[in-house]
Design a protein around this motif. Structure first.
Motif, mmCIF file in Angstrom:
data_model
loop_
_atom_site.group_PDB
_atom_site.id
_atom_site.type_symbol
_atom_site.label_atom_id
_atom_site.label_comp_id
_atom_site.label_asym_id
_atom_site.label_seq_id
_atom_site.Cartn_x
_atom_site.Cartn_y
_atom_site.Cartn_z
ATOM 1 N N ARG A 54 -3.419 1.795 9.289
ATOM 2 C CA ARG A 54 -4.330 -0.169 9.172
ATOM 3 C C ARG A 54 -3.068 -0.577 8.443
ATOM 4 O O ARG A 54 -2.789 -1.810 8.302
ATOM 5 C CB ARG A 54 -5.672 0.603 8.821
ATOM 6 C CG ARG A 54 -6.754 0.403 9.455
ATOM 7 C CD ARG A 54 -7.451 0.216 8.351
ATOM 8 N NE ARG A 54 -8.285 1.555 7.886
ATOM 9 C CZ ARG A 54 -8.950 2.470 8.616
ATOM 10 N NH1 ARG A 54 -9.490 2.915 9.221
ATOM 11 N NH2 ARG A 54 -8.481 3.441 7.687
ATOM 12 N N LYS A 55 -2.145 0.292 7.909
ATOM 13 C CA LYS A 55 -1.189 -0.323 7.577
ATOM 14 C C LYS A 55 -0.219 -1.875 8.253
ATOM 15 O O LYS A 55 0.030 -1.109 9.282
ATOM 16 C CB LYS A 55 -0.040 0.496 6.916
ATOM 17 C CG LYS A 55 0.562 0.818 5.476
ATOM 18 C CD LYS A 55 1.131 1.913 5.076
ATOM 19 C CE LYS A 55 0.337 2.143 4.237
ATOM 20 N NZ LYS A 55 1.614 3.577 3.682
ATOM 21 N N CYS A 66 -7.179 -3.905 8.085
ATOM 22 C CA CYS A 66 -7.000 -3.288 7.061
ATOM 23 C C CYS A 66 -8.526 -3.908 5.611
ATOM 24 O O CYS A 66 -8.869 -3.427 5.251
ATOM 25 C CB CYS A 66 -5.912 -2.967 5.937
ATOM 26 S SG CYS A 66 -5.427 -3.376 4.069
ATOM 27 N N ALA A 68 -4.637 -2.942 -0.810
ATOM 28 C CA ALA A 68 -4.212 -2.606 -1.933
ATOM 29 C C ALA A 68 -3.927 -3.764 -2.167
ATOM 30 O O ALA A 68 -3.047 -4.146 -3.744
ATOM 31 C CB ALA A 68 -2.811 -1.845 -1.088
ATOM 32 N N CYS A 83 0.957 -1.045 0.234
ATOM 33 C CA CYS A 83 0.105 -0.181 -0.191
ATOM 34 C C CYS A 83 1.047 1.557 0.007
ATOM 35 O O CYS A 83 1.867 1.352 1.178
ATOM 36 C CB CYS A 83 -0.983 -0.054 1.275
ATOM 37 S SG CYS A 83 -1.836 1.033 1.523
ATOM 38 N N CYS A 133 -1.783 5.958 6.654
ATOM 39 C CA CYS A 133 -2.958 5.360 7.000
ATOM 40 C C CYS A 133 -1.982 4.035 8.261
ATOM 41 O O CYS A 133 -1.251 3.810 8.441
ATOM 42 C CB CYS A 133 -3.017 4.224 6.170
ATOM 43 S SG CYS A 133 -4.165 2.831 6.791
ATOM 44 N N HIS A 167 -11.985 -2.087 4.042
ATOM 45 C CA HIS A 167 -12.203 -2.434 3.195
ATOM 46 C C HIS A 167 -13.571 -2.601 2.825
ATOM 47 O O HIS A 167 -14.344 -2.958 2.208
ATOM 48 C CB HIS A 167 -11.281 -2.462 2.143
ATOM 49 C CG HIS A 167 -9.873 -0.930 2.225
ATOM 50 N ND1 HIS A 167 -10.201 -0.303 1.519
ATOM 51 C CD2 HIS A 167 -8.752 -1.197 2.369
ATOM 52 C CE1 HIS A 167 -9.152 0.557 1.481
ATOM 53 N NE2 HIS A 167 -8.474 -0.017 2.172
HETATM 54 S S1 SF4 Z 1 -5.512 -0.834 1.810
HETATM 55 FE FE1 SF4 Z 1 -5.065 -1.159 4.320
HETATM 56 S S2 SF4 Z 1 -3.228 -0.009 4.332
HETATM 57 FE FE2 SF4 Z 1 -3.588 0.889 2.572
HETATM 58 S S3 SF4 Z 1 -4.690 2.579 3.043
HETATM 59 FE FE3 SF4 Z 1 -5.988 0.390 2.525
HETATM 60 S S4 SF4 Z 1 -6.194 0.284 4.922
HETATM 61 FE FE4 SF4 Z 1 -4.729 1.284 4.899
#
Ligand code: SF4
Length: 66
Positions: free
Chosen positions: A22-23, A29, A41, A15, A20, A33
């Motif tokens: 949550r990385k 993550c 990602a 990503c 972010c 999503h």
């Molecule tokens: S893919 Fe995961 S790490 Fe990347 S922006 Fe989305 S939530 Fe954040």
């Protein structure tokens, strides 16, 4: 994938979205999503990932289904 092992998970995270929280926390993550009808990602190849369009529509289009 161990959702608590942030450092190890970062070895696999592609990503490029900056800042972010949550990385490296793959469970958070994915939950984030999926709850927005998106894919994280790591489902996208580099050029598609850079657009930050994580929609299912975008995902299906790069898989030739949209
Ligand atoms: S893919 Fe995961 S790490 Fe990347 S922006 Fe989305 S939530 Fe954040």
């Amino acid at each position: 994938m161990d959702c608590q092992n942030k450092e190890k998970n970062m070895d696999f995270c592609n990503c490029s979205y900056p800042g972010c929280p949550r990385k490296g926390l793959c469970c958070e993550c994915l939950r984030y999503h999926l709850s927005n009808d998106q894919m994280p990602a790591c489902f996208f190849p580099p050029e598609a990932e850079k657009t930050y369009d994580r929609s299912l529509k975008h995902y299906l289009s790069i898989k030739g289904c949209g």
